[in-house]
Design an enzyme around this catalytic site. Sequence first.
Site, short mmCIF file in Angstrom:
data_model
loop_
_atom_site.label_atom_id
_atom_site.label_comp_id
_atom_site.label_asym_id
_atom_site.label_seq_id
_atom_site.Cartn_x
_atom_site.Cartn_y
_atom_site.Cartn_z
N SER A 137 -4.94 18.48 -60.25
CA SER A 137 -5.01 19.65 -59.83
C SER A 137 -5.89 20.39 -60.84
O SER A 137 -5.76 20.44 -62.22
CB SER A 137 -3.74 20.25 -59.73
OG SER A 137 -3.78 21.69 -59.25
N HIS A 148 -11.24 25.53 -56.56
CA HIS A 148 -10.05 24.70 -56.77
C HIS A 148 -10.27 23.38 -56.22
O HIS A 148 -10.98 23.40 -55.30
CB HIS A 148 -8.98 25.69 -56.04
CG HIS A 148 -7.88 24.80 -55.47
ND1 HIS A 148 -7.66 24.27 -54.23
CD2 HIS A 148 -6.78 24.49 -55.98
CE1 HIS A 148 -6.67 23.60 -54.28
NE2 HIS A 148 -6.00 23.52 -55.14
N HIS A 161 -19.92 23.00 -48.74
CA HIS A 161 -19.18 22.40 -47.37
C HIS A 161 -20.01 21.28 -46.88
O HIS A 161 -19.28 20.34 -46.31
CB HIS A 161 -19.34 23.46 -46.13
CG HIS A 161 -18.49 24.75 -46.46
ND1 HIS A 161 -18.36 25.64 -45.44
CD2 HIS A 161 -17.49 24.99 -47.42
CE1 HIS A 161 -17.45 26.78 -45.92
NE2 HIS A 161 -17.28 26.11 -46.98
N GLY A 207 10.94 21.47 -61.77
CA GLY A 207 10.98 21.59 -63.15
C GLY A 207 9.80 21.27 -63.95
O GLY A 207 9.79 20.51 -64.94
N GLY A 208 8.68 21.48 -63.28
CA GLY A 208 7.50 21.12 -64.01
C GLY A 208 7.03 21.95 -65.11
O GLY A 208 7.79 22.77 -65.39
N ASN A 209 5.87 21.74 -65.77
CA ASN A 209 5.70 22.48 -66.80
C ASN A 209 5.07 23.71 -66.58
O ASN A 209 4.02 23.90 -65.64
CB ASN A 209 4.39 21.66 -67.94
CG ASN A 209 4.07 22.36 -69.03
OD1 ASN A 209 3.12 23.16 -68.91
ND2 ASN A 209 4.52 22.29 -70.12
#
Length: 293
Positions: free
Chosen positions: A113, A127, A160, A276-278
């Site tokens: 990501s 992104h 695009h 519970g990720g960072n």
Amino acid sequence: MDLATMKERTADWFRALRDRICAAFEALEDEGAHAPALPEAPPGPGRFQRTAWTRTDHSGAPGGGGEMSLMKGRVFEKVGVNISTVYGQFPPDFAKTIPGAEEDPRFFATGISLVAHMANPHVPAVHMNTRFLVTTRAWFGGGADLNPALPREEDTRAFHAELKAACDAHHPDHWPRFSAWCDEYFFIRHRNRARGVGGIFYDYLECPDAATFEAHFAFTRDVGEAFLRAFPPIVRRRMAEPFGPDERRALLRYRGLYAEFNLVYDRGTVFGLRTGGNVEAILMSLPPEARWD
């Protein structure tokens, strides 16, 4: 091909793509040494700083982890390129919302990501995310979208075009379907407007067998390659353009919009926080500075 091999191959690809993107972005920092810069910009080209993290599953067992790569430079005011490979069990209430986890909460997820917030208002934010998830089902998802404060048709068209070429190489329905999905997903309902100028968004490309895994994995790899072809040329085209207080103000106001979407609607943010990720890696997508006025 067994599931363990699928997991290993996808995690390895996301890690390799991370390395190539970071190298490309550091090269842009080198090229932008004399571009207009913010007063707080570093004196030389920015470089990524990598921070590894681990997570504990909600049951208390080890649950994998990832690595956050963060750079603050002259061209990239703030950019994060993160990878993660996490596993364990979803919390019971969250498991009900994930395909294939309703009866068996065990999961595996690996992906990349990135979000880039640019110093020059004429360079669009961007992104990109691709991922492979496994519950009792397995699927790919991801996409990429361009987010300019000051839209330029030439940049939108070029971005695009690369994504469309990647889609068209795999299925004639991919571009119309995934570009429309992007426009729908990145729509900020409380503002009644789009977050950016679009791209693609896809999810639930399921892999019930080795053949579909290979097909969807090839498409996901091509999305990463299309991003690498599409974004750096836009940065090169715009990063030396002069800007003043009015353009900077427009950028900061737009970033407020970007922050609203990521905190209110973004599924990746919710997934990371609920598993519970960072927290720093999850909220890496937020801009370094924004304004609401």
